[in-house]
Scaffold this motif. Sequence first.
Motif, PDB file in Angstrom:
ATOM      1  N   ASN A  63     -33.645 -16.726  21.737  1.00 47.41           N
ATOM      2  CA  ASN A  63     -34.096 -16.371  23.084  1.00 47.41           C
ATOM      3  C   ASN A  63     -33.118 -16.873  24.160  1.00 47.41           C
ATOM      4  O   ASN A  63     -33.519 -17.491  25.150  1.00 47.41           O
ATOM      5  N   ARG A  64     -31.815 -16.608  23.930  1.00 49.82           N
ATOM      6  CA  ARG A  64     -30.785 -17.080  24.846  1.00 49.82           C
ATOM      7  C   ARG A  64     -30.134 -15.928  25.625  1.00 49.82           C
ATOM      8  O   ARG A  64     -28.994 -16.032  26.073  1.00 49.82           O
ATOM      9  N   ILE A  65     -30.859 -14.839  25.766  1.00 49.30           N
ATOM     10  CA  ILE A  65     -30.308 -13.671  26.459  1.00 49.30           C
ATOM     11  C   ILE A  65     -29.966 -14.015  27.905  1.00 49.30           C
ATOM     12  O   ILE A  65     -28.892 -13.648  28.413  1.00 49.30           O
ATOM     13  N   SER A  66     -30.857 -14.748  28.578  1.00 48.45           N
ATOM     14  CA  SER A  66     -30.601 -15.104  29.985  1.00 48.45           C
ATOM     15  C   SER A  66     -29.392 -16.028  30.102  1.00 48.45           C
ATOM     16  O   SER A  66     -28.595 -15.917  31.035  1.00 48.45           O
ATOM     17  N   HIS A  67     -29.239 -16.941  29.122  1.00 53.42           N
ATOM     18  CA  HIS A  67     -28.085 -17.847  29.124  1.00 53.42           C
ATOM     19  C   HIS A  67     -26.784 -17.065  28.985  1.00 53.42           C
ATOM     20  O   HIS A  67     -25.816 -17.311  29.718  1.00 53.42           O
ATOM     21  N   GLU A  68     -26.764 -16.094  28.033  1.00 54.91           N
ATOM     22  CA  GLU A  68     -25.560 -15.287  27.821  1.00 54.91           C
ATOM     23  C   GLU A  68     -25.283 -14.393  29.033  1.00 54.91           C
ATOM     24  O   GLU A  68     -24.124 -14.148  29.385  1.00 54.91           O
ATOM     25  N   SER A  69     -26.354 -13.909  29.672  1.00 51.33           N
ATOM     26  CA  SER A  69     -26.180 -13.097  30.891  1.00 51.33           C
ATOM     27  C   SER A  69     -25.521 -13.914  31.992  1.00 51.33           C
ATOM     28  O   SER A  69     -24.648 -13.416  32.715  1.00 51.33           O
ATOM     29  N   LYS A  70     -25.935 -15.189  32.083  1.00 57.86           N
ATOM     30  CA  LYS A  70     -25.329 -16.069  33.090  1.00 57.86           C
ATOM     31  C   LYS A  70     -23.851 -16.325  32.772  1.00 57.86           C
ATOM     32  O   LYS A  70     -23.010 -16.363  33.670  1.00 57.86           O
TER      33      LYS A  70
ATOM     34  N   GLU B 210     -18.323 -12.207  22.123  1.00 61.40           N
ATOM     35  CA  GLU B 210     -19.274 -13.150  21.519  1.00 61.40           C
ATOM     36  C   GLU B 210     -20.713 -12.679  21.727  1.00 61.40           C
ATOM     37  O   GLU B 210     -21.541 -12.785  20.817  1.00 61.40           O
ATOM     38  N   GLY B 211     -20.998 -12.138  22.907  1.00 58.64           N
ATOM     39  CA  GLY B 211     -22.341 -11.653  23.204  1.00 58.64           C
ATOM     40  C   GLY B 211     -22.749 -10.481  22.341  1.00 58.64           C
ATOM     41  O   GLY B 211     -23.905 -10.374  21.918  1.00 58.64           O
TER      42      GLY B 211
ATOM     43  N   ARG C   7     -27.761 -10.982  17.340  1.00 64.14           N
ATOM     44  CA  ARG C   7     -28.931 -11.377  16.544  1.00 64.14           C
ATOM     45  C   ARG C   7     -29.282 -12.852  16.799  1.00 64.14           C
ATOM     46  O   ARG C   7     -30.451 -13.204  16.960  1.00 64.14           O
ATOM     47  N   VAL C   8     -28.247 -13.698  16.798  1.00 58.37           N
ATOM     48  CA  VAL C   8     -28.468 -15.133  17.035  1.00 58.37           C
ATOM     49  C   VAL C   8     -28.996 -15.347  18.454  1.00 58.37           C
ATOM     50  O   VAL C   8     -29.927 -16.122  18.679  1.00 58.37           O
TER      51      VAL C   8
END
Length: 575
Positions: A209-216, A197-198, A203-204
Amino acid sequence: MLKLFRYLKPYWILVAAVLLLVFFQTLSELYLPTLMSDIVDKGVVKGDTDYIWRVGGTMLLVALGGMACSIAASFFSAKSASGFGKLLRGKLFKHVSNFSLEEFDKVGTASLITRTTNDITQVQQVMIMILRMMVMAPMMCIGGIIMAVSKDATLSLVLVVILPVLVGAIFLIAGKGIPLFKQIQKKIDRLNLVMREGLTGIRVIRSFNRISHESKRFDAANWDLTETSIKVNKIMAFMMPVMMIVMNLASVAIIWYGGLRIDKGHMLVGDLMAFLQYAMQIMFSLIMVSMMFVMIPRASASAVRINEVLDMAPVIKDEGTKRPAAGHKGYVEFRNVSFSYPGAEQPAVQNISFSAKPGEVTAIIGGTGSGKSTLISLIPRFYDVDEGSVLVDGTDVREMPQEVLRSKIGFVPQKAVLFSGTINENIRYGKEDATDEEVQHAARIAQASDFIAEMEQGFESPISQGGTNVSGGQKQRLSIARALVRNPEIYIFDDSFSALDFKTDAKLRAALKGETQESTVIIVAQRVSTVLDADRIIVMNESQIAGIGNHRELMETCEVYKEIVYSQLSEEEIA
């Protein structure tokens, strides 16, 4: 896991050779301590040098023979296990290829990838171990006990005390580790899902600006897997120290009591040396069993997951044998069709009846979630209807072979999908034997020729995985060209013009009109401008048909259609 062994059938000669070679290897290892005992008791003690050389030479030959058997067994076991893995992957991929979209939704793409790669690798690795140790471990254990008792039955009582302790330790440790191995495979699935999913939604993720959320999210899934892996490895790490303590204590006990028996004249020095080696062989065979206990539970969990997929019968079965009547060509009819997605409370479409004829353009329009895309997914039989029937050329699609049905259809999905390769290969995906002229003609009709000509290598320009090196509109035009090159009886465009500007959209529809005069064209669209000139417009609202007719008729009779038109067009455009 035993169910999967049937895929070893083509390699039964190799498997038989492995078992035979391991048998001879084990015999050689069991014979060597006895020869050494004879050298000590009959050669060294009596000072018979000729006997030492003679028996020593025999030992060397036996050892070389055992080594040759071991090398050959390793080669054949690796070859048969690799072949087994290849067959199983092929079988799984072929079986999954027959799945309907319902099975994909149920299992999940990430899980299917894990099962086809990681799970089969786990089973393949254990297969090599089983082929090597299945004969060796029990034979070495039983043979070692027999040979040890033959050397000194009284000293064998030490083994009666030691072996139950060793076996108990193995079962205790393995019993705690097995449930954790089963958890690991599920957690690998979860990690794959988050990672997939990441990567696909990068692009989404960046745009919001959800890079930190996906990293978590990834860190959480990664740590969950890591934590379980550390826990199971800690448990399994106890096994080797326990084994070594027991083996060393056993060696001390054997030498101690053996020395006492030698002192009393009940045993020879060579026999004690041989007995000690046999005791080590017995305990090493139990270590082999313990290694299998480490690997087999994880492989068993993987085998269960593989069998789940192999045992999953597709909801849509390709059992149709009827061929369409010769008089029909491209005729599509829906008769009182209703369909619900598994687990859904409301039908996705219900009581749908209409027909689409060759030479006509049938457009389907409606609000989001009204059932437009679901409706056309029933034509190529991606799903089966719950009620009613879908007919193509007068034959129910459930009674036709899927290959025959889908050969009649040129399908352009809502989300344009391209494959890694060249533009040429992507367009030819619709028709493998298409000539260069046919490919170029399809691209010209799809309004793709201009941007292809601007590329450095033209039709041989590479397309990256997922078509990430071309724009959304270019992807849609290449997808349309792929359907056009097929020259099918039925064209299905599932909102396939949404990424095109109005000018390109108009040019494309004008070009399509001349190209598809003898075919049935079904267009799903959000834009009214795309469907204005259609021969028949089907208006969907809340899973049902709200109206059927051409633009002028619907403007007079269908309130839902009028709302859609007024929301998109100005008074001048409507007039």
